[in-house]
Design a protein around this motif. Structure first.
Motif, PDB file in Angstrom:
ATOM      1  N   CYS A  26       0.830  -1.214   0.000  1.00 38.09           N
ATOM      2  CA  CYS A  26       0.000   0.000   0.000  1.00 38.09           C
ATOM      3  C   CYS A  26       0.863   1.263   0.000  1.00 38.09           C
ATOM      4  O   CYS A  26       0.593   2.212  -0.732  1.00 38.09           O
ATOM      5  CB  CYS A  26      -0.930   0.004   1.209  1.00 38.09           C
ATOM      6  N   LEU A  27       1.894   1.256   0.826  1.00 40.29           N
ATOM      7  CA  LEU A  27       2.793   2.417   0.909  1.00 40.29           C
ATOM      8  C   LEU A  27       3.422   2.724  -0.440  1.00 40.29           C
ATOM      9  O   LEU A  27       3.396   3.865  -0.902  1.00 40.29           O
ATOM     10  CB  LEU A  27       3.889   2.175   1.953  1.00 40.29           C
ATOM     11  N   VAL A  28       3.978   1.728  -1.076  1.00 45.16           N
ATOM     12  CA  VAL A  28       4.642   1.936  -2.371  1.00 45.16           C
ATOM     13  C   VAL A  28       3.657   2.500  -3.390  1.00 45.16           C
ATOM     14  O   VAL A  28       3.988   3.419  -4.143  1.00 45.16           O
ATOM     15  CB  VAL A  28       5.296   0.626  -2.863  1.00 45.16           C
ATOM     16  N   ALA A  29       2.448   1.978  -3.401  1.00 47.51           N
ATOM     17  CA  ALA A  29       1.445   2.442  -4.373  1.00 47.51           C
ATOM     18  C   ALA A  29       1.078   3.910  -4.173  1.00 47.51           C
ATOM     19  O   ALA A  29       0.737   4.599  -5.131  1.00 47.51           O
ATOM     20  CB  ALA A  29       0.190   1.576  -4.292  1.00 47.51           C
TER      21      ALA A  29
ATOM     22  N   ALA B 137      -3.658  -2.290  -4.822  1.00 45.42           N
ATOM     23  CA  ALA B 137      -3.223  -1.042  -4.185  1.00 45.42           C
ATOM     24  C   ALA B 137      -3.059   0.054  -5.239  1.00 45.42           C
ATOM     25  O   ALA B 137      -3.496   1.187  -5.039  1.00 45.42           O
ATOM     26  CB  ALA B 137      -1.927  -1.256  -3.415  1.00 45.42           C
ATOM     27  N   PHE B 138      -2.432  -0.282  -6.356  1.00 50.46           N
ATOM     28  CA  PHE B 138      -2.242   0.707  -7.420  1.00 50.46           C
ATOM     29  C   PHE B 138      -3.594   1.130  -8.001  1.00 50.46           C
ATOM     30  O   PHE B 138      -3.803   2.298  -8.315  1.00 50.46           O
ATOM     31  CB  PHE B 138      -1.310   0.149  -8.501  1.00 50.46           C
ATOM     32  N   ASP B 139      -4.520   0.176  -8.106  1.00 54.68           N
ATOM     33  CA  ASP B 139      -5.872   0.483  -8.575  1.00 54.68           C
ATOM     34  C   ASP B 139      -6.588   1.416  -7.597  1.00 54.68           C
ATOM     35  O   ASP B 139      -7.241   2.375  -8.004  1.00 54.68           O
ATOM     36  CB  ASP B 139      -6.661  -0.816  -8.754  1.00 54.68           C
ATOM     37  N   ALA B 140      -6.462   1.151  -6.305  1.00 57.10           N
ATOM     38  CA  ALA B 140      -7.104   1.992  -5.283  1.00 57.10           C
ATOM     39  C   ALA B 140      -6.575   3.418  -5.335  1.00 57.10           C
ATOM     40  O   ALA B 140      -7.344   4.383  -5.256  1.00 57.10           O
ATOM     41  CB  ALA B 140      -6.883   1.396  -3.893  1.00 57.10           C
ATOM     42  N   VAL B 141      -5.273   3.557  -5.480  1.00 57.74           N
ATOM     43  CA  VAL B 141      -4.666   4.894  -5.542  1.00 57.74           C
ATOM     44  C   VAL B 141      -5.164   5.637  -6.777  1.00 57.74           C
ATOM     45  O   VAL B 141      -5.502   6.823  -6.699  1.00 57.74           O
ATOM     46  CB  VAL B 141      -3.123   4.799  -5.523  1.00 57.74           C
ATOM     47  N   LYS B 142      -5.245   4.946  -7.890  1.00 53.14           N
ATOM     48  CA  LYS B 142      -5.745   5.570  -9.116  1.00 53.14           C
ATOM     49  C   LYS B 142      -7.179   6.066  -8.918  1.00 53.14           C
ATOM     50  O   LYS B 142      -7.517   7.193  -9.297  1.00 53.14           O
ATOM     51  CB  LYS B 142      -5.682   4.573 -10.275  1.00 53.14           C
ATOM     52  N   LYS B 143      -8.027   5.250  -8.298  1.00 49.74           N
ATOM     53  CA  LYS B 143      -9.411   5.645  -8.046  1.00 49.74           C
ATOM     54  C   LYS B 143      -9.493   6.815  -7.074  1.00 49.74           C
ATOM     55  O   LYS B 143     -10.337   7.695  -7.222  1.00 49.74           O
ATOM     56  CB  LYS B 143     -10.216   4.457  -7.523  1.00 49.74           C
TER      57      LYS B 143
ATOM     58  N   VAL C 248     -11.686   4.364  -0.876  1.00 51.84           N
ATOM     59  CA  VAL C 248     -11.669   3.123  -1.643  1.00 51.84           C
ATOM     60  C   VAL C 248     -11.209   2.022  -0.690  1.00 51.84           C
ATOM     61  O   VAL C 248     -10.177   2.146  -0.043  1.00 51.84           O
ATOM     62  CB  VAL C 248     -10.711   3.217  -2.850  1.00 51.84           C
ATOM     63  N   ILE C 249     -11.988   0.960  -0.597  1.00 53.16           N
ATOM     64  CA  ILE C 249     -11.708  -0.140   0.316  1.00 53.16           C
ATOM     65  C   ILE C 249     -11.216  -1.340  -0.495  1.00 53.16           C
ATOM     66  O   ILE C 249     -11.858  -1.740  -1.466  1.00 53.16           O
ATOM     67  CB  ILE C 249     -12.976  -0.555   1.108  1.00 53.16           C
ATOM     68  N   LYS C 250     -10.080  -1.909  -0.080  1.00 52.24           N
ATOM     69  CA  LYS C 250      -9.526  -3.082  -0.758  1.00 52.24           C
ATOM     70  C   LYS C 250      -9.051  -4.085   0.285  1.00 52.24           C
ATOM     71  O   LYS C 250      -8.500  -3.712   1.317  1.00 52.24           O
ATOM     72  CB  LYS C 250      -8.329  -2.702  -1.642  1.00 52.24           C
ATOM     73  N   THR C 251      -9.216  -5.371  -0.013  1.00 50.36           N
ATOM     74  CA  THR C 251      -8.760  -6.438   0.868  1.00 50.36           C
ATOM     75  C   THR C 251      -7.581  -7.156   0.221  1.00 50.36           C
ATOM     76  O   THR C 251      -7.635  -7.509  -0.953  1.00 50.36           O
ATOM     77  CB  THR C 251      -9.904  -7.431   1.157  1.00 50.36           C
ATOM     78  N   PHE C 252      -6.549  -7.353   1.020  1.00 58.18           N
ATOM     79  CA  PHE C 252      -5.302  -7.966   0.552  1.00 58.18           C
ATOM     80  C   PHE C 252      -5.066  -9.273   1.303  1.00 58.18           C
ATOM     81  O   PHE C 252      -5.131  -9.307   2.527  1.00 58.18           O
ATOM     82  CB  PHE C 252      -4.119  -7.032   0.807  1.00 58.18           C
ATOM     83  N   LYS C 253      -4.778 -10.316   0.562  1.00 58.34           N
ATOM     84  CA  LYS C 253      -4.488 -11.612   1.171  1.00 58.34           C
ATOM     85  C   LYS C 253      -2.968 -11.800   1.215  1.00 58.34           C
ATOM     86  O   LYS C 253      -2.260 -11.467   0.264  1.00 58.34           O
ATOM     87  CB  LYS C 253      -5.128 -12.744   0.368  1.00 58.34           C
ATOM     88  N   THR C 254      -2.505 -12.345   2.325  1.00 53.77           N
ATOM     89  CA  THR C 254      -1.092 -12.686   2.445  1.00 53.77           C
ATOM     90  C   THR C 254      -0.996 -14.073   3.063  1.00 53.77           C
ATOM     91  O   THR C 254      -1.779 -14.424   3.949  1.00 53.77           O
ATOM     92  CB  THR C 254      -0.315 -11.630   3.264  1.00 53.77           C
ATOM     93  N   THR C 255      -0.066 -14.852   2.554  1.00 56.40           N
ATOM     94  CA  THR C 255       0.096 -16.239   2.991  1.00 56.40           C
ATOM     95  C   THR C 255       1.460 -16.420   3.620  1.00 56.40           C
ATOM     96  O   THR C 255       2.471 -16.010   3.052  1.00 56.40           O
ATOM     97  CB  THR C 255      -0.060 -17.199   1.794  1.00 56.40           C
ATOM     98  N   GLY C 256       1.470 -17.037   4.804  1.00 53.62           N
ATOM     99  CA  GLY C 256       2.716 -17.298   5.513  1.00 53.62           C
ATOM    100  C   GLY C 256       3.160 -18.729   5.315  1.00 53.62           C
ATOM    101  O   GLY C 256       2.407 -19.665   5.599  1.00 53.62           O
ATOM    102  N   LYS C 257       4.387 -18.876   4.811  1.00 56.10           N
ATOM    103  CA  LYS C 257       4.945 -20.209   4.568  1.00 56.10           C
ATOM    104  C   LYS C 257       6.315 -20.329   5.220  1.00 56.10           C
ATOM    105  O   LYS C 257       7.062 -19.357   5.284  1.00 56.10           O
ATOM    106  CB  LYS C 257       5.114 -20.456   3.064  1.00 56.10           C
TER     107      LYS C 257
ATOM    108  N   SER D 137      -8.370   0.991   3.847  1.00 50.82           N
ATOM    109  CA  SER D 137      -9.150   2.082   3.280  1.00 50.82           C
ATOM    110  C   SER D 137      -8.171   3.137   2.771  1.00 50.82           C
ATOM    111  O   SER D 137      -7.288   3.574   3.515  1.00 50.82           O
ATOM    112  CB  SER D 137     -10.058   2.692   4.353  1.00 50.82           C
ATOM    113  N   PHE D 138      -8.325   3.534   1.525  1.00 54.38           N
ATOM    114  CA  PHE D 138      -7.495   4.559   0.898  1.00 54.38           C
ATOM    115  C   PHE D 138      -8.359   5.809   0.695  1.00 54.38           C
ATOM    116  O   PHE D 138      -9.514   5.688   0.273  1.00 54.38           O
ATOM    117  CB  PHE D 138      -6.992   4.106  -0.481  1.00 54.38           C
ATOM    118  N   LYS D 139      -7.789   6.962   0.936  1.00 53.85           N
ATOM    119  CA  LYS D 139      -8.548   8.204   0.712  1.00 53.85           C
ATOM    120  C   LYS D 139      -7.571   9.327   0.369  1.00 53.85           C
ATOM    121  O   LYS D 139      -6.519   9.461   0.972  1.00 53.85           O
ATOM    122  CB  LYS D 139      -9.346   8.588   1.959  1.00 53.85           C
TER     123      LYS D 139
END
Length: 161
Positions: A77-80, A117-123, A131-140, A155-157
């Motif tokens: 999110c930060l990078v985007a 994240a890049f899509d949310a920032v664009k919007k 703009v609300i986005k859900t991110f999945k992360t998997t720990g292995k 939430s991005f604003k």
């Protein structure tokens, strides 16, 4: 990616990240959080299994895993949000976790949802609405054993001028 995003990725994956943790997230420094890799597509973080991070059941404490998991989505999110004309704020609004196996060694969390994240920032740049986005992360673990799956909703604003 713009130049601000590229320079931030370089700093986060280099030695400056430990200084950032010391200043802004000291528990992350104590736990041994590390950003392994950041691209426009994904972010991988890691956290070691060590005495400080373990629970009485000889596995990694869930809160330590949560820090590393959240970092993989937050970095994306930060990078985007960097290097745009409009300043974009983002904040976590929900978290879901599923612990599948005992984490008994170093765990790597990978979030492959960077495009969201890049899509949310664009919007956000086109609207004053959040703009609300859900991110999945998997720990292995290193052997590929999935120990945990997390979903973080951000939430991005666009900040007002």
């Amino acid at each position: 990616m713009n130049s601000k995003q590229k320079s931030t990725i370089q700093a986060l994956t280099g030695g400056k990240f430990r200084l950032h943790l010391l200043k802004n997230l000291p528990m992350g420094l104590l736990a041994g959080l590390k950003i392994e890799n950041v691209t426009k597509e994904a972010c991988t973080t890691s956290v070691p299994f060590k005495w400080l991070n373990k629970n009485p059941f000889k596995s990694m404490y869930f809160a330590v895993q949560s820090m590393a998991a959240e970092l993989s989505t937050a970095t994306t999110c930060l990078v985007a949000t960097l290097g745009h004309q409009s300043s974009i704020a983002f904040i976590i609004v929900d978290c879901k976790a599923q612990f599948l196996k005992k984490a008994t060694e170093k765990v790597y969390f990978t979030c492959s949802d960077a495009d969201q994240a890049f899509d949310a920032v664009k919007k956000c740049q086109e609207s004053d609405e959040a703009v609300i986005k859900t991110f999945k992360t998997t720990g292995k673990q290193k052997d590929g054993t999935v120990v945990a799956e997390f979903e973080f909703t951000w939430s991005f604003k666009r900040r007002s001028s």
